[in-house]
Write a protein that holds these residues in place. Structure first.
Motif, short mmCIF file in Angstrom:
data_model
loop_
_atom_site.label_atom_id
_atom_site.label_comp_id
_atom_site.label_asym_id
_atom_site.label_seq_id
_atom_site.Cartn_x
_atom_site.Cartn_y
_atom_site.Cartn_z
N ASP A 22 0.86 -1.18 0.00
CA ASP A 22 0.00 0.00 0.00
C ASP A 22 0.90 1.23 0.00
O ASP A 22 1.83 1.34 0.80
N SER A 23 0.63 2.18 -0.90
CA SER A 23 1.50 3.34 -1.04
C SER A 23 1.49 4.23 0.20
O SER A 23 2.46 4.93 0.48
N ALA A 24 0.37 4.23 0.95
CA ALA A 24 0.27 5.10 2.12
C ALA A 24 0.82 4.44 3.38
O ALA A 24 1.62 5.03 4.11
N THR A 25 0.42 3.21 3.65
CA THR A 25 0.81 2.56 4.90
C THR A 25 2.04 1.68 4.77
O THR A 25 2.60 1.25 5.78
N ARG A 26 2.44 1.36 3.54
CA ARG A 26 3.55 0.47 3.24
C ARG A 26 3.26 -0.96 3.69
O ARG A 26 4.16 -1.81 3.74
N ALA A 27 2.01 -1.27 4.01
CA ALA A 27 1.65 -2.64 4.38
C ALA A 27 1.62 -3.51 3.13
O ALA A 27 1.16 -3.08 2.06
N PRO A 28 2.12 -4.75 3.21
CA PRO A 28 2.07 -5.63 2.04
C PRO A 28 0.63 -5.97 1.66
O PRO A 28 -0.22 -6.17 2.53
N LEU A 29 0.36 -6.02 0.37
CA LEU A 29 -0.99 -6.31 -0.13
C LEU A 29 -1.07 -7.80 -0.49
O LEU A 29 -0.79 -8.23 -1.60
N HIS A 30 -1.48 -8.54 0.48
CA HIS A 30 -1.62 -9.97 0.50
C HIS A 30 -2.78 -10.36 -0.42
O HIS A 30 -3.89 -10.02 -0.18
N GLY A 31 -2.45 -11.02 -1.56
CA GLY A 31 -3.48 -11.44 -2.50
C GLY A 31 -3.51 -10.62 -3.77
O GLY A 31 -4.37 -10.85 -4.64
N ALA A 32 -2.61 -9.63 -3.90
CA ALA A 32 -2.55 -8.85 -5.14
C ALA A 32 -2.22 -9.78 -6.31
O ALA A 32 -1.43 -10.70 -6.19
N VAL A 33 -2.85 -9.52 -7.46
CA VAL A 33 -2.66 -10.35 -8.66
C VAL A 33 -1.65 -9.64 -9.57
O VAL A 33 -1.83 -8.48 -9.93
N VAL A 34 -0.59 -10.36 -9.94
CA VAL A 34 0.46 -9.81 -10.80
C VAL A 34 0.54 -10.69 -12.05
O VAL A 34 0.70 -11.91 -11.95
#
Length: 783
Positions: A22-34
């Motif tokens: 996440d650009s704001a919190t820097r938390a990893p985005l678990h489940g993002a599709v690449v």
């Protein structure tokens, strides 16, 4: 072995390693599709936001990164600079009102939890470890979640000591409605269907009504891929215990015959025979399952419609050793602790058994009314058809001119009786929900809405466990969140009405009387989240909610064949009322992850079925343990912790532990059927490439469960079983098939050392051990 894997990984081919945040919190985005644009290759970010691509021979690739509620990112990656390894850190920006709510952590989904609530997301990769088994098996990865089980295929999730109708299960945008009051009535969900499961621990009644006083489990299917062409996935799972096989597959396309309609068709099947304890076969515990679904999507983020039609059908054998003919034999069976005799393994499913089908149709539409307002409407209809077949040989007097003909007629009529359900329940549920997501200002966002439902339950058969009834309910709610730089504050309020009309049959006269009960009350919650530094967040929530008594708690008065109990309700029961609070901590930095929470709930008029060991119920079908529903003031409290510690770039040690305490405050004694303390510790080794195997891993873990010593002596039919240790091992990786198709192979062994044990939450612990060693082979390919 560890050194070998690390060395082979270092010699691996060129590939991309990335992390999505996440650009704001820097938390990893678990489940993002690449996905790699223009190819069939794709990846899903794991719980740390990490993804990998291997064997890339192009000079340049373009990555397309998508995540619900975030702007799609396109990243151009040059590969012609002689580098073996390319590392990326991709930051994603939230989009609409819903996106802002997701910002809090990687585990927040706007429609599943308030921003301050504790939520844990299981991604597709984590769910894959349990596909082909029961739906509840996947949830045991979450600290604080245990399983109430009645045999190997009948498992219900329990969150912080609460289960059944104190939890809400959402499936594809609908609150799933079945006969979930039964301890052996497992969720009717295809284990191949979920792509993402969110577990919300703690009261969520403001969003989902009275039955969410213990938490929410939200099941979501994967969005249909939007790139052109036909895509799909196929999975095959094999299990040694029960000699079980499971197959699932789906096909999808973003454009049907050039139209803007996206479509997915999915099907799965499962077949297994008798399960096996370490020393004997558990006869009549086989399973048959056949499921199918069709999903349609049309539109975009501003205006769209999605609909799902699905059917789940299963036949489940009920362990014969739990159905006893008389009181003396029942006590002997409990004292003996194992079946008196067993038959050889078989795939045959006889009586007692359950046959269940669950049909669901849902349609969800959304419209972005403005930059600050989004309207969502959800319409659904469900039909739950449950048949329970008696396993006891009821005496039937035959007719005929001589003894031989009377005996033949008696046998024929008996066979027809056993082929007819002792109880059939058909539950129809219709629902309509509407919500308006809005932004009152730059920092204040929330949702207002209404939800309604109508049910009709029709019963047939000789067993009158619950009556015919009609139930309707309506609720209105509002919740708002104030989102500041490092603090989020949420509050919500809800009002619900429930009306139950039941047709009660007098056993003696067979006359029916109509009983009408109405309940109404408020639910409220408030919470706060504080993120003082990067990677650290602290949460606090307090809530008050209620739950009306369920139809079985009020009117049960017969044998419940699935659980082999005789249940007796109390028509005078009042509504439960809970007041609870929880706190949570999450810290992540440099590969270290710590999550911890603690809770306390005080529940007035807590409803519970209490065993009556001195008075087993004798019927023409046999003798059964008696359980009577009653009320008390209860207190539940506990906590859990999970952590991951990096020992090396590719080696982690992880662990989790949880405890729950339950007290009957009226009698100053412990509550029955509270989970025993448990913990798990494991070692996870990850190597990017090992020869032709990509993303290889080995995982070894040990789970320990203490004996439940907080019980009242003599209150239950048997003392709690001893504590136990269970060791699990798994290894796997990705290989490339012809035409460049990726395939994930996994070999796992549960109960590695074939230990004989019994879990306190197993309803069959009186009569038999839990499952022995189970060797599992999984194969999944996507295209």
């Amino acid at each position: 072995m560890i050194a070998t894997l690390l060395l082979l990984s270092a010699l691996a081919d060129t590939h991309i390693h990335g992390i999505v945040r996440d650009s704001a919190t820097r938390a990893p985005l678990h489940g993002a599709v690449v996905r790699i644009d223009g190819t069939l290759k794709g990846a899903i970010a794991d719980r740390y936001g990490v993804f990998h691509f291997y064997d890339l021979h192009q000079d340049t690739v373009r990555l397309v990164v998508s995540y619900v509620g975030y702007q799609t990112e396109r990243v151009l990656v040059p590969l012609n600079e002689g580098r073996r390894e390319v590392r990326l850190d991709i930051a994603m920006r939230s989009t609409s009102v819903r996106g802002q709510e997701i910002q809090v952590t990687d585990e927040r989904i706007a429609h599943s939890a308030l921003p301050t609530q504790q939520a844990r997301v299981l991604t597709s990769a984590e769910i894959d470890e349990h596909r082909g088994q029961t739906f509840a098996d996947a949830l045991t990865q979450v600290a604080g979640v245990t399983v109430l089980q009645t045999g190997p295929s009948l498992k219900k999730p329990m969150i912080n000591g609460l289960t059944g109708t104190r939890l809400v299960l959402r499936n594809n945008n609908l609150v799933q409605e079945g006969q979930q009051w039964g301890i052996e009535h497992a969720p009717e969900i295809d284990a191949f269907s979920p792509s993402r499961i969110t577990v919300v621990k703690g009261p969520a009644a403001v969003m989902f009504g009275p039955n969410a006083m213990g938490g929410v489990i939200d099941v979501e299917s994967r969005p249909i891929r939007k790139d052109p062409g036909l895509h799909g996935e196929a999975t095959i799972n094999l299990f040694s215990n029960g000699r079980q096989g499971a197959v699932g597959a789906f096909l999808e396309t973003a454009q049907v015959a050039g139209s803007p309609i996206a479509l997915r068709a999915q099907a799965s099947t499962r077949m297994g025979g008798d399960a096996e304890a370490p020393s004997y076969v558990l006869n009549n515990t086989g399973v048959r399952e056949l499921n199918a679904s069709l999903t349609m999507e049309v539109g975009d983020e501003r205006l769209g419609l999605s609909s799902v039609a699905s059917i789940f059908s299963t036949t489940l054998g009920i362990f014969r050793g739990a159905h006893i003919g008389n009181a003396t034999d029942m006590l002997r069976a409990i004292e003996r602790g194992h079946p008196s005799s067993t038959r050889p393994f078989s795939y045959e499913i006889g009586n007692p058994r359950q046959e269940i089908s669950h049909t669901m149709i849902s349609a969800k539409g959304h419209a972005q009314l403005s930059d600050d307002e989004r309207l969502v409407l959800t319409l659904g209809h469900q039909v739950n058809d449950r048949s329970e077949f008696d396993g006891h040989n009821v005496r039937i007097r035959g007719q005929g001119a001589d003894p031989a003909s009377r005996a033949a007629d008696s046998l024929d009529r008996l066979q027809r009786a056993l082929a007819t359900p002792a109880m059939n329940l058909v539950l129809n549920t219709s629902s309509l929900d509407a919500s308006l997501e809005h932004a009152l200002s730059e920092h204040v966002r929330g949702t207002v809405g209404i939800s309604s439902m109508w049910q009709l339950n029709e019963r047939s058969g000789s067993v009158i466990l619950i009556p015919d009834y009609r139930l309707w309910g309506i609720g209105a709610f509002a919740y708002e969140s104030i989102i500041l730089e490092d603090v989020t504050i949420s509050a919500g309020l809800r009002y619900d009405v429930r009306d139950l009309k039941s047709r009660i049959i007098n056993r003696a006269t067979r006359e029916a009387t109509l009983q009408d009960r109405t309940w109404q009350n408020f639910s409220a919650s408030v919470g706060a989240l504080w993120a003082p530094i990067e990677g650290l967040s602290l949460t606090w929530n307090a809530a008050s909610s209620w739950r009306p008594p369920q139809v079985n708690e009020l009117y049960s008065n017969d044998v419940h064949h699935g659980s082999a109990y005789y249940e007796i309700g109390d028509s005078t029961l009042a509504s439960e009322r809970t007041l609870g609070s929880d706190v949570g901590l999450r810290y992540e930095a440099h590969g270290l992850l710590i999550e911890s929470s603690a809770f306390i709930n005080r529940i007035g008029d807590y409803i519970m079925a209490i065993p009556d060991p001195a008075n087993p119920t004798v019927t023409v079908r046999g003798t059964f343990p008696t359980y009577r529903f009653t009320q008390m003031t209860a207190r539940l409290y506990g906590g859990d912790i999970s952590l991951t510690v990096p020992l090396h770039e590719r080696l982690n040690v992880y662990g989790q532990a949880s405890f729950v305490r339950g007290d009957n405050l009226d009698a100053n004694e412990p509550l029955l059927f509270i989970p025993a303390d448990r913990g798990r510790i494991g070692l996870h080794l990850h190597a990017d490439d090992v020869g032709p195997v990509h993303d290889a891993y080995v995982d070894l873990s040990v789970m320990g469960v203490r004996r439940q010593d907080r019980v009242v002596p003599g209150r239950d039919y048997a003392e709690p079983p001893a504590g136990y240790l269970r060791t699990d091992l798994s290894a796997g990786g990705v290989v490339t098939l012809p035409y460049g198709l990726p395939a994930r192979l996994t070999l796992a062994v549960t109960n590695l050392f074939d230990v004989a044990y019994r879990d306190y939450l197993s309803q069959y612990r009186y009569f038999a051990d839990d499952l022995g060693r189970n060797i599992i082979l999984r194969f999944t390919t996507t295209f």
